[in-house]
Design a protein around this motif. Structure first.
Motif, short mmCIF file in Angstrom:
data_model
loop_
_atom_site.label_atom_id
_atom_site.label_comp_id
_atom_site.label_asym_id
_atom_site.label_seq_id
_atom_site.Cartn_x
_atom_site.Cartn_y
_atom_site.Cartn_z
N LYS A 1 -6.96 -5.92 -0.36
CA LYS A 1 -7.08 -6.28 -1.76
C LYS A 1 -6.00 -7.26 -2.20
N SER B 1 -4.20 -0.58 -3.62
CA SER B 1 -4.86 0.59 -3.03
C SER B 1 -5.30 0.37 -1.60
N LYS B 2 -5.69 -0.85 -1.26
CA LYS B 2 -6.19 -1.14 0.09
C LYS B 2 -5.53 -2.41 0.63
N VAL C 1 0.84 -1.20 0.00
CA VAL C 1 0.00 0.00 0.00
C VAL C 1 0.87 1.25 0.00
#
Length: 434
Positions: free
Chosen positions: A405, A401-402, A395
Motif C-alpha cells: 500500500k 496496513s499492508k 507495517v
C-alpha cells in the motif's frame, strides 16, 4: 636561524590547524579518557595552551591507546586472532599533536611517501603545481592517491598490455613493522632530531584496556609494530615501504600498492612469477611476509597469479576484462547496513530519522563506487531493497496496513532518494584488457 621541528610543532598556528583537521576528520569514537571531540572543543583554548607548554618544555606524554578489535569477517571467533584487526584509538589531544607532527614533517618526507606506486593513506596531502618534487614527476598535481586513482592506474597499465596480474597482501602489516628500521628511515629525512622521542612515544602500541578485552588483548604487542588507528601510522607505513616500492620499480615491475594490498601487472606469466619472487624477497628484508602462491586461508587465496582473462579482486572491487565493479561482498554489506537501520527491535527511530539514515547510507555507497561499471539493474535492485525494508518498517510500526500500500510518489513525498537518480556514468566504460 632555522627553527627546530619541536618549535614549529608547538606554534599556535600549527596546533590550531591540527585541531581543525582533527575536528573535521577524526572518528567519533573516544580514547581511553572517554572525552569526545565535542567535549574537548568546549575547552580548546585552555587545552591548546597546555599542549603548547608541554611541547615547548619537551614534557608532552602520549597516553596509551584504547584497543578496539574489529572483525575481518562476520563469523570471527575470539580464539582466531587472525580474524580480527587491532585498531588503536588515541585520545583527542594526542590526535592533535600527531597531526601537528605530520603537518610539519610532511615537506621533509613527502618524496619518500607520495610516489607513483603508492595510493593509500596519503589522500589528504596533495601536491600543488608550485610544490612538485621535480619537474619530471609522473604524478598528477590533482591526484589525491585514493582508490579511484589506483583503479585508473591499473586500467592504464592493462591498456598498455600488462594483462597478467600478481596479487597479494602483506600479512599482519601494521603490527609487523620494525620500529627500529622505520626510525632509521625517518631520521635520515628529518631536518633535526628534536622530535625523535616524541614520535617514538606516539608509535608505542600499548593499550590501556587490555584487561577488559581478555583474549583479544593478545592482538596488541607493545614491543613491535605501529598502532593501526594512529594519525601518523599510515604515512609512516608508506615511508617504511618506500625502498620496497623503489626496488621493484627499478627492476621494471608495474606495481600498484594501497597500504598493505598490492598488485603487480606484467605482460606474461613468467614475469608474474618473477614479480612474486622479488616481492617476497624485498618484503622479507623488512621483516614482512606474504602468503605462498595459491595458499588458502579462511576460504580465500591471498596470493595468486592470474591471466588476462581471469577476474581479480583488489580494494573491494572486481576487475574483469571489460569492467570494474564493487565486489559482491560490498553489495551484501550495503544490504546488511540497510537491515540494521530498519531493525525495529534494536533501533527506536522516527520515520524522518529512518529516511535520513537510509539516504545517507545509499548515497555514501553509490558515491564511493560511482566510478565503477554499475548497471541500471544494480541501482534498481538497491532502490527496491531499500523500499522493501522501509515498507516492512512502516507495517511493523502500524503506519500502513499492508506492504504493497505505497507507491513511488509516496516515497518521493517521504524524501526517499533514488540510487538511479544520483549515479553518474563512470570513467571506466569501455575498458578493455589486451
Amino acid at each position: 636561524m632555522e627553527k627546530r621541528l619541536i618549535d614549529l610543532i608547538s606554534e599556535p598556528a600549527t596546533l590550531e590547524k591540527a585541531w581543525r583537521s582533527v575536528k573535521r576528520c577524526s572518528p567519533s569514537s573516544s580514547g581511553i579518557d572517554d572525552i569526545t571531540i565535542a567535549e574537548f572543543a568546549r575547552n580548546w583554548p585552555q587545552e591548546k595552551k597546555s599542549i603548547q607548554a608541554s611541547l615547548r618544555t619537551q614534557t608532552y606524554n602520549f597516553s596509551p591507546y584504547r584497543g578496539q578489535p574489529i572483525k575481518k569477517r562476520k563469523d570471527a571467533s575470539i580464539y582466531d586472532l587472525k580474524a580480527w584487526r587491532p585498531i588503536s584509538i588515541p585520545i583527542v589531544r594526542d590526535r592533535i599533536v600527531q597531526r601537528a607532527i605530520l603537518d610539519r614533517i610532511w615537506k621533509d618526507i613527502r618524496s619518500h611517501v607520495y610516489i607513483e606506486t603508492s595510493f593509500g593513506g596519503i589522500r589528504q596531502y596533495k601536491i600543488t603545481r608550485s610544490r612538485r618534487m621535480s619537474q619530471t614527476s609522473p604524478l598528477d598535481s590533482n591526484d589525491q592517491r585514493c582508490v579511484k586513482s589506483a583503479v585508473k592506474r591499473i586500467l592504464e597499465l592493462r591498456e598498455q598490455g600488462y594483462g597478467w596480474v600478481f596479487e597479494t597482501d602483506i600479512e599482519n602489516f601494521f603490527p609487523s613493522i620494525d620500529r627500529t628500521k622505520l626510525f632509521g628511515f625517518l631520521h635520515n629525512l628529518l631536518r633535526d632530531r628534536s622530535i625523535d622521542v616524541l614520535i617514538q612515544s606516539s608509535l608505542d602500541t600499548s593499550i590501556a584496556n587490555a584487561q577488559e578485552l581478555g583474549k583479544l588483548a593478545e592482538l596488541w604487542d607493545s614491543t613491535s609494530g605501529v598502532p593501526q588507528g594512529g594519525i601518523l601510522s599510515p604515512i609512516l607505513a608508506n615511508l617504511y615501504l618506500y625502498n620496497h616500492d623503489k626496488s621493484l620499480s627499478d627492476l621494471g615491475f608495474r606495481l600498484v600498492r594501497y597500504v598493505d594490498d598490492l598488485v603487480i601487472l606484467t605482460k606474461d606469466e613468467k614475469e608474474a612469477h618473477l614479480a612474486y619472487e622479488f616481492c617476497k624477497q624485498s618484503l622479507e628484508s623488512l621483516g614482512l611476509h606474504i602468503h605462498p602462491l595459491d595458499f588458502e586461508i579462511n576460504k580465500r587465496i591471498k596470493t595468486r597469479i592470474l591471466s588476462p582473462s581471469q577476474p581479480f579482486e583488489f580494494l573491494g572491487l572486481t576487475f574483469a576484462r571489460n569492467s570494474v565493479r564493487p565486489s559482491q561482498s560490498k553489495f551484501v554489506r550495503l544490504r546488511e547496513r540497510v537491515d540494521e537501520i530498519t531493525n525495529i527491535l534494536t533501533r527506536r527511530l522516527t520515520l524522518d530519522k529512518i529516511v535520513q539514515e537510509l539516504n545517507w547510507c545509499m548515497k555514501g555507497w553509490v558515491n564511493a563506487y560511482r566510478f565503477c561499471n554499475l548497471s541500471k539493474s544494480d541501482l534498481v535492485e538497491i532502490d527496491n531493497y531499500i523500499a522493501q525494508r522501509l515498507r516492512g518498517w512502516l507495517v511493523r510500526r502500524g503506519i500502513i496496513s499492508k506492504p504493497n500500500k505505497i507507491d513511488k510518489h509516496a516515497y518521493q513525498w517521504l524524501g526517499v532518494e533514488s540510487a538511479t537518480s544520483i549515479y553518474i556514468s563512470p570513467f571506466l566504460v569501455g575498458t578493455k584488457v589486451k
